[in-house]
Design a protein around this motif. Structure first.
Motif, mmCIF file in Angstrom:
data_model
loop_
_atom_site.group_PDB
_atom_site.id
_atom_site.type_symbol
_atom_site.label_atom_id
_atom_site.label_comp_id
_atom_site.label_asym_id
_atom_site.label_seq_id
_atom_site.Cartn_x
_atom_site.Cartn_y
_atom_site.Cartn_z
ATOM 1 N N ILE A 152 0.851 -1.185 0.000
ATOM 2 C CA ILE A 152 0.000 0.000 0.000
ATOM 3 C C ILE A 152 0.888 1.237 0.000
ATOM 4 N N ALA A 153 0.552 2.192 -0.876
ATOM 5 C CA ALA A 153 1.345 3.420 -0.960
ATOM 6 C C ALA A 153 1.274 4.167 0.371
ATOM 7 N N LEU A 154 2.317 4.937 0.656
ATOM 8 C CA LEU A 154 2.382 5.623 1.939
ATOM 9 C C LEU A 154 1.246 6.633 2.064
ATOM 10 N N PRO A 155 0.628 6.722 3.238
ATOM 11 C CA PRO A 155 -0.356 7.775 3.463
ATOM 12 C C PRO A 155 0.332 9.147 3.469
ATOM 13 N N VAL B 209 -0.789 2.850 10.500
ATOM 14 C CA VAL B 209 -0.327 4.158 10.039
ATOM 15 C C VAL B 209 0.418 4.869 11.159
ATOM 16 N N ALA B 210 -0.085 4.734 12.394
ATOM 17 C CA ALA B 210 0.586 5.376 13.528
ATOM 18 C C ALA B 210 2.017 4.865 13.653
ATOM 19 N N VAL B 211 2.200 3.532 13.555
ATOM 20 C CA VAL B 211 3.545 2.972 13.655
ATOM 21 C C VAL B 211 4.405 3.454 12.493
ATOM 22 N N GLN B 212 3.819 3.466 11.297
ATOM 23 C CA GLN B 212 4.550 3.943 10.121
ATOM 24 C C GLN B 212 5.015 5.374 10.325
ATOM 25 N N GLU B 213 4.093 6.205 10.832
ATOM 26 C CA GLU B 213 4.443 7.604 11.069
ATOM 27 C C GLU B 213 5.596 7.707 12.051
ATOM 28 N N TYR B 214 5.464 6.944 13.158
ATOM 29 C CA TYR B 214 6.512 7.029 14.173
ATOM 30 C C TYR B 214 7.859 6.583 13.603
ATOM 31 N N LEU B 215 7.871 5.481 12.860
ATOM 32 C CA LEU B 215 9.144 4.959 12.350
ATOM 33 C C LEU B 215 9.765 5.890 11.318
ATOM 34 N N SER B 216 8.981 6.799 10.758
ATOM 35 C CA SER B 216 9.546 7.706 9.760
ATOM 36 C C SER B 216 10.011 9.025 10.380
ATOM 37 N N THR B 217 9.871 9.156 11.696
ATOM 38 C CA THR B 217 10.293 10.408 12.326
ATOM 39 C C THR B 217 11.764 10.346 12.695
ATOM 40 N N VAL B 218 12.347 11.532 12.895
ATOM 41 C CA VAL B 218 13.731 11.577 13.330
ATOM 42 C C VAL B 218 13.830 11.128 14.785
#
Lengths: 312, 448
Positions: B127-130, B352-361
Motif C-alpha cells: 500500500i502506498a504511503l499515506p 499508520v501510527a507505527v509507520q508515522e513514528y518509524l519515519s520520524t527523526v
C-alpha cells in the motif's frame, strides 16, 4: 507382501542374503560406512566445545593436537539473548507443536487404515489409491493455498463459505497442528494400511461371530496387534515434525509465542551469519530430544519395521 | 501389558498435558505498560488512542540486532498501547512472498531489497504511503533514497537503517607512522598503494569467501568502480540492464578492479597470492591490517563488528575507514550502500501510527542511541552515534556532495545479482579473462 513363490524358495534366498550380510567382509564394510557416516557429526560435536576463534580459523581435528575446551557456545545458545532462558520457551513450543501433531496423525491414520482395509463401502479402493497418490504431491505446493484457507477462509464466487480462522493465544498452534497432520497423514495411512490389511481374516471373523462391531474390533483386536507399527509411525512423525523448519516458519511464524526450536536455531547465527559458531552447539541441543525418543522407542521401531516381513 | 508398562504409559500420556499447561501459562504473561498520561509519554501523544491493537512486523533482521530494534520502539509501544509483534527470519525473501500470497501478510515489512518492495507495489499488494508518512519521508531523506521506494510516482516505503559499502578500512597507526594521508582522490589512493609497495607492505587485502554467497565482496568492488568511473546515470542503466553487462563501460571498470585485485604487487596482504582472495573469508580478510601486513581493505560499514575483540575502531585507534575516493570529479562523491525500506500491507489507523513514528527523526535517534546502527536521515543526531564508523557512515551519506546508489547486485534479478555475478567474479579472481566473465554474466541475464 507375500510374493507368489513357494515357501522353500523364499527361505533359501533369505538365508543366502543373511549369510552374505553376516560375513566378515560385510561387517567390515558396515563398520567403515558407519564410521564415515558418523564422522561429520562427531566433528560437529567436537567443534561445539571449541572457542569461537578456533572454530572459525582451524578444522575440528586440530582439537586433538591443541585441545582447548569451552562451554561458551552452549552458554550462548542456551542463555545468550537478553531475555535469559529464552530457549526454554522455544523448547516448550516445539513440544506443544510436535506431540499433538504426532498423536493426531497416528490416531487418524490408524482409524483410516482400518476402515480402508476391513470395512466394505463403495469407492474404497479408489480412496486408498487417492491417499497413496497424495504422497507424491510435494507439500511446498500446498503451502500457499493452505495458508490462505487459514487466514482468509474459503469463498466461492465471492460468497464466503468458511470464515477465516481468527486464532488468539495458545490456539495459534492449531494451524501448525492441522498443517502437520495433513502433511503426515498420507504416508501414515499407507503404512498402517499395509499392516492392518495383513492381519489374518479369521481374527475378524471370530470377533464378529462373538458380536463385536467395528469399534470393538478396532479397539480390542487391531490396536494391540499393531502397537509396533503405531510406534514406528509415531517416531517417524515425531522426528519429522521436531526437525521441521519450513512448515513452522509459515504456519507458526517466528515469534517467541509460537515458534519452535528450529526457527530459533536458524536465527541464531545473526543477521549476517557472523555468529555461525553457535550452530554447532545449537545442533546438539536440538538433537537431544529426537535422540531420547529414538533410543527409548527403538525396540518398537525395529520390531515395527520387521513386522509383516518375518511373520510365521 | 505388565503393570510397570502401564504406569509408564500413564506418565507418557500426561506429559503433553503438563507441557501444554506450561506453554499456556507462559503465553498468558502479563504485558506491562507505561502510564499513557505520564510526562514521558508526551512525545507520543499524537499516536495515542490505539489501546489494545497489534501491529505485526516482518523483517530479515534477527538475533541481537532484532532485540535492539524492539527496544528502540518499546517506549512508543507502551505509551500508545500499540503492541508491535516483531518477527525476524533468515528466509525473509522467500517467506514474505508466501505470506502475501497466502493472505497472511504482515502489517509492515522491512525490505532490504528495494526491488522486492517494488514488485509488491506493482502487484498491488503493498500500500502506498499515506500523506502524513510521505511528508515525513520527503523531509527526512534525500531523493536518491526515496527513488528506490517509488513506483509509478507513488512512494511505497520509508527508509530505516543504512549501511555504506564503499568503506576502505585501514590502520591509522600505519598511515601516520609512514606519512600516508587518507586519500581524497583516486590518484592519491594509487600513490599511497605504490608507496606501500616501496615500503614493503602489501597495500590491499581482500577475501570473497562467504559460504553459499562466495563472490559478493568482489561484486561490491565492481559496483563501486562502476559508480565512480561512469557516474550514477550509467550505473543505473547497468543495474537495470539498459546497457548490457558486457558493455565496454563495465569492461573498463573491471579492468580498473583488475589493476588492484589481480595485481600481484598489491595483493593479498597477509594471505598470500592473488588466488588466495577466493579462499579467504570476508570476515578474516581484513585482520592482517592489525598486524600491518596489509594496508587497506574495501568492505562495508558493518565490518566494524567483525574485528577481533579488543580492537579499537576509531580515527586514532587500531582501525578506521574512509570512503573509497571518487575517480571522475564530475560525479561528486559517490557512496555505495544499502538499507531497509518499510513497506506496508495494511492501512489500519494503528499501522499508520507505527509507520508515522518509524519515519520520524525521533525514532531514528531512539534506535541510533542503542548503538551499531545509523540511518541516512538528514536530521539524525550524530552525537548519538557512539561508534566512530557509524558516525562516519552517517556523515558520508548526509554529505551534500554525496551521490548515493544502492548495492547493484541487490537490485539485479536474483539469478544474476545473487548467482552468476557472484560466481563469475569468483572465477575471475581465479584467472578467467575479463571478457569471458562479462559475457558469462550477460548471457545468464533472464530474458523477460
Amino acid at each position: 507382501m507375500s510374493a507368489p513363490t513357494s515357501p522353500a524358495a523364499t527361505e533359501s534366498s533369505a538365508a543366502r542374503v543373511r549369510r552374505r550380510l553376516s560375513g566378515r567382509a560385510a561387517s567390515i564394510a558396515a563398520i567403515v560406512i558407519a564410521v564415515v557416516w558418523t564422522l561429520p557429526t562427531f566433528g560437529l560435536f567436537v567443534s561445539s566445545f571449541r572457542p569461537e576463534q578456533e572454530i572459525k580459523t582451524t578444522g575440528w581435528w586440530t582439537f586433538f593436537t591443541d585441545p582447548s575446551l569451552t562451554l561458551a557456545n552452549y552458554r550462548d545458545v542456551l542463555f545468550g539473548t537478553a531475555s535469559q532462558g529464552q530457549l526454554a520457551s522455544y523448547f516448550v513450543n516445539s513440544f506443544v507443536i510436535t506431540l499433538p501433531s504426532t498423536v493426531f496423525v497416528v490416531a487418524l491414520a490408524a482409524l483410516a487404515a482400518y476402515a480402508l482395509a476391513w470395512m466394505n463401502f463403495p469407492g474404497r479402493d479408489w480412496i486408498f489409491l487417492g491417499v497413496f497418490a497424495l504422497q507424491i504431491v510435494p507439500l511446498q505446493m500446498s503451502l500457499v493455498p493452505l495458508l490462505s484457507f487459514f487466514s482468509e477462509g474459503v469463498s466461492i464466487g465471492g460468497v464466503q463459505v468458511l470464515p477465516a480462522w481468527e486464532l488468539e493465544g495458545a490456539f495459534q498452534f492449531t494451524t501448525v497442528w492441522v498443517a502437520h497432520t495433513i502433511f503426515g497423514l498420507p504416508l501414515g495411512v499407507f503404512l498402517l494400511h499395509n499392516f492392518i490389511a495383513q492381519l489374518p481374516r479369521s481374527l475378524f471373523e471370530a470377533a464378529r461371530v462373538d458380536g463385536a462391531g467395528h469399534g470393538v474390533i478396532f479397539r480390542r483386536v487391531v490396536t494391540p496387534l499393531i502397537v509396533p507399527a503405531l510406534m514406528s509411525l509415531a517416531i517417524f512423525q515425531f522426528l519429522w515434525v521436531w526437525n521441521d523448519l519450513l512448515v513452522a516458519l509459515i504456519f507458526a511464524g517466528g515469534g517467541v509465542e509460537t515458534a519452535p526450536l528450529t526457527v530459533r536455531l536458524a536465527e541464531m547465527a545473526g543477521t549476517r551469519g557472523n555468529e555461525w559458531q553457535r550452530l554447532t552447539a545449537g545442533a546438539f541441543v536440538s538433537m537431544i530430544v529426537p535422540l531420547l525418543v529414538f533410543f527409548s522407542l527403538q525396540r518398537y521401531f525395529v520390531r515395527g519395521l520387521l513386522a509383516g516381513s518375518v511373520k510365521g | 501389558m505388565t503393570t510397570p508398562a502401564r504406569r509408564r504409559a500413564t506418565i507418557a500420556a500426561s506429559l503433553p498435558l503438563l507441557l501444554l499447561a506450561g506453554g499456556c501459562s507462559y503465553l498468558s504473561g502479563e504485558s506491562q505498560g507505561a502510564d499513557p498520561q505520564s510526562a514521558d509519554c508526551d512525545a507520543y501523544e499524537q499516536w495515542q488512542g490505539h489501546d489494545g491493537t497489534t501491529v505485526s512486523i516482518y523483517a530479515s533482521i534477527r538475533d541481537q540486532e532484532a532485540e535492539l530494534l524492539e527496544e528502540s520502539w518499546s517506549e512508543f509501544s507502551s505509551c500508545t498501547g500499540i503492541d508491535i509483534a516483531y518477527e525476524g527470519s533468515g528466509e525473509f525473501e522467500a517467506q514474505i512472498q508466501v505470506k502475501v500470497d497466502g493472505g497472511n501478510a504482515p502489517d509492515l515489512a522491512f525490505f532490504p531489497q528495494p526491488g522486492l518492495l517494488a514488485r509488491f507495489a506493482q502487484s498491488g499488494d503493498a500500500i502506498a504511503l499515506p500523506e502524513s508518512v510521505r511528508a515525513n519521508a520527503e523531509s527526512g531523506w534525500s531523493e536518491d533514497w526515496l527513488n528506490y521506494a517509488t513506483v509509478d510516482g507513488e512512494l511505497y516505503g520509508t527508509p530505516l537503517g543504512a549501511n555504506v559499502k564503499s568503506f576502505v578500512w585501514y590502520s591509522p597507526g600505519l598511515f601516520s607512522d609512514n606519512g600516508y594521508a587518507t586519500p581524497t582522490t583516486w590518484d592519491e589512493l594509487i600513490e599511497i598503494s605504490d608507496a606501500m609497495v616501496e615500503d614493503g607492505i602489501k597495500p590491499w587485502c581482500a577475501g570473497i569467501e562467504s559460504g553459499d554467497a562466495t563472490g559478493w565482496p568482489a561484486t561490491d568492488w565492481v559496483e563501486n568502480i562502476m559508480l565512480r568511473e561512469h557516474g550514477p546515470e550509467v550505473y543505473d542503466q547497468w543495474v537495470d540492464h539498459e546497457i548490457p553487462f558486457d558493455d565496454p563501460a563495465v569492461a573498463e571498470a573491471l579492468d580498473r578492479v583488475d589493476s588492484i585485485l589481480r595485481n600481484p604487487d598489491y595483493v593479498n596482504g597477509g594471505h598470500g597470492e592473488v588466488q588466495s582472495i577466493a579462499t579467504t573469508s570476508f570476515q578474516d580478510a581484513g585482520t592482517p591490517i592489525l598486524d600491518r601486513q596489509c594496508g587497506m581493505y574495501l568492505m562495508g560499514s558493518f565490518y566494524a563488528a567483525q574485528w577481533p575483540e579488543g580492537t579499537t575502531v576509531a580515527e586514532d585507534g587500531d582501525v578506521y575507514a574512509f570512503n573509497l575516493p571518487p575517480i571522475q570529479e564530475e560525479h561528486g562523491t559517490p557512496v555505495l550502500g544499502g538499507g531497509e525500506f518499510i513497506g506496508a500491507f495494511a492501512d489500519r489507523p494503528e499501522v499508520v501510527a507505527v509507520q508515522e513514528y518509524l519515519s520520524t527523526v525521533e525514532y531514528a535517534n531512539s534506535r541510533a542511541s542503542l548503538g551499531s546502527w545509523f540511518s541516512a536521515h538528514r536530521d539524525l543526531d550524530l552525537d548519538l552515534l557512539e561508534a566512530p564508523t557509524d558516525r562516519l557512515g552517517a556523515e558520508t551519506l548526509r554529505d551534500s556532495e554525496a551521490v548515493f546508489r544502492f548495492d547493484g547486485s541487490d537490485m539485479m534479478p536474483a539469478s544474476v545479482g545473487a548467482g552468476t555475478f557472484w560466481r563469475g567474479m569468483t572465477n575471475w579472481i581465479n584467472g578467467d579473462e575479463t571478457e569471458e566473465t562479462l559475457a558469462y554474466i550477460e548471457e545468464s541475464w533472464p530474458s523477460s
